[in-house]
Design a protein around this motif. Sequence first.
Motif, PDB file in Angstrom:
ATOM      1  N   ALA A  43     -30.105 -56.971  38.735  1.00 24.12           N
ATOM      2  CA  ALA A  43     -28.879 -57.765  38.765  1.00 24.12           C
ATOM      3  C   ALA A  43     -27.683 -56.869  39.036  1.00 24.12           C
ATOM      4  O   ALA A  43     -27.751 -55.647  38.891  1.00 24.12           O
ATOM      5  N   GLU A  44     -26.580 -57.502  39.403  1.00 24.46           N
ATOM      6  CA  GLU A  44     -25.317 -56.797  39.589  1.00 24.46           C
ATOM      7  C   GLU A  44     -24.480 -56.904  38.319  1.00 24.46           C
ATOM      8  O   GLU A  44     -24.386 -57.978  37.719  1.00 24.46           O
ATOM      9  N   THR A  74     -21.104 -57.358  36.728  1.00 21.22           N
ATOM     10  CA  THR A  74     -19.849 -57.940  37.213  1.00 21.22           C
ATOM     11  C   THR A  74     -18.647 -57.625  36.330  1.00 21.22           C
ATOM     12  O   THR A  74     -17.513 -57.721  36.786  1.00 21.22           O
ATOM     13  N   THR A 121     -23.480 -59.851  33.870  1.00 18.36           N
ATOM     14  CA  THR A 121     -24.255 -59.567  35.067  1.00 18.36           C
ATOM     15  C   THR A 121     -24.585 -60.876  35.773  1.00 18.36           C
ATOM     16  O   THR A 121     -24.416 -61.963  35.213  1.00 18.36           O
ATOM     17  N   THR A 122     -25.078 -60.763  36.990  1.00 24.94           N
ATOM     18  CA  THR A 122     -25.497 -61.957  37.720  1.00 24.94           C
ATOM     19  C   THR A 122     -26.744 -62.580  37.108  1.00 24.94           C
ATOM     20  O   THR A 122     -27.122 -63.691  37.487  1.00 24.94           O
TER      21      THR A 122
END
Length: 381
Positions: A75-76, A78, A89-90
Motif C-alpha cells: 500500500a501507499e 498517505t 494508507t491506501t
Amino acid sequence: MADFLVLGGGFGGLAAAHELRRRLPRGDRVTVVAMSDRFFVGFAKLWDLAGSRPLADGTRMLERLEERGIRFVHAEVTSIDAATCSVQTTAGPISADGMVVALGAGYWPGHRELIEAGAYNLYHAPSLPDIHTALNDLTDGRLLVSIMGTPYLCPPAPYEATLLLEDRLRSAGLRDRVDIAISTPAPLTLPVAGPDASRFLAEELTAAGVGVFTEHTVGSIDPDRRTVTFQNSRTLDFELLLAIPAAVPPPVIHASTLAGPSGWIEPDRRTFATSAERVYAVGDCTLIHTATAQLPKAGVFAEAAGKIAATNLVADVYGGDRLTFDGYGYCFLELPGQRVATVAGDFYATPRPDVRLSPPDRASFSAKQEWEEERLNSLLG
C-alpha cells in the motif's frame, strides 16, 4: 504484545524489519508497508542496461517477508502522525508502538517534466525496456548522460552507466560514430568521495573518450532540436539523453511533522532518532550532514542505519543496549571488464570525510556479486 511499523521496502526498511524481528519477542508484530511489491539492489539496473543480466533475475517479491514472520502490506502511505505513531494508507489506517520511516526519495517535479519532454530517466526501472530500444536504434550522434541536480541517489551510478554504455557501444562497433558525454552541476565528478576518487573517475572517463562537463546545470531540453541548454548558456546536441533527476523527499514526508527545514527528515546522525518518541528515520528520505556535504543516498548507508534504528527502537520499548553509527561506509564503483573499485572510509570525519579509493580489480567485482546475493538471500530468500 507490541506492534512495530516499518514504512518502506527498500534497503533501510528491510534491514530494520529483520533486525526488529530478530530482537523482539515472538508475540510482537512487525509490519512493513511499501508501495512497491518487489525489491532489487539498485546497481542491478546497470547490469540490465549493460546487457549482462536482466533486472528480473535480481528481483525478489516482498510477500516473501511473511515467511520470515514479518507482515507485508502492499500500500501507499498517505499520511503520517508521528505523535501517535500511526499512519494512513491506501489499505487503511495502521498504528504501532514504534516506527521506522524508510520511505526513500522521489524526483524533483521540474526535472520530471524536463525528462518527459525528450529524455529517459536513467534511474527509473520501468524505463529500462525503452532505453534498450533507444540504445539499439542508436547508430550515430551523441549519447548524453546528464545529472540534473543535487542531491541525487547513488552518486557513482551515472558514471558507472556512462562507462558501461561506452563499452557496450564499442563492442557493437559503433563507438567511432557515437559521441558520449556526461554533465554534472557539481565541480567534481564525485564530490562526496573526495578529490582523489573524483580525479580517478575523470581520468577513466577521459581515457574512454567521454566528454566530461562539470559545473553544468540543465536549464532546458528541446526535444525537437534534440538539444540541452545549460544555465551557463552552453548547448549540447544529443541523439539519446539519459537523465538523472534531483531527489526530493516524498510528499507524505514533506507534509509531516517529521520534516525539517529542508523538507527531509533530519534525524540524529548517530542514532537516527527523530524528534518524535519511538520514531526513527533512515535511508533516502533523510538528510544527514557531514563535515563538508551530506551522507550519500546509497543502500549501504541505509542498511546500516536500518539496523541501528531498529536496535534503538527495541531499547526504547524493552531496554537494552543501544547502537550508534560511526560514519564508516563504502560504495562500489564498477568499470568495464568486470572490474570494481571501492570507495570507503569515515564519512563523518572532520574537517572533511576521510575516504580512500581502492584500485579496481576483478576480485572486487566478484565481491560485489556476492554482496548482492547475500542481501537478496538474507532479506527475502
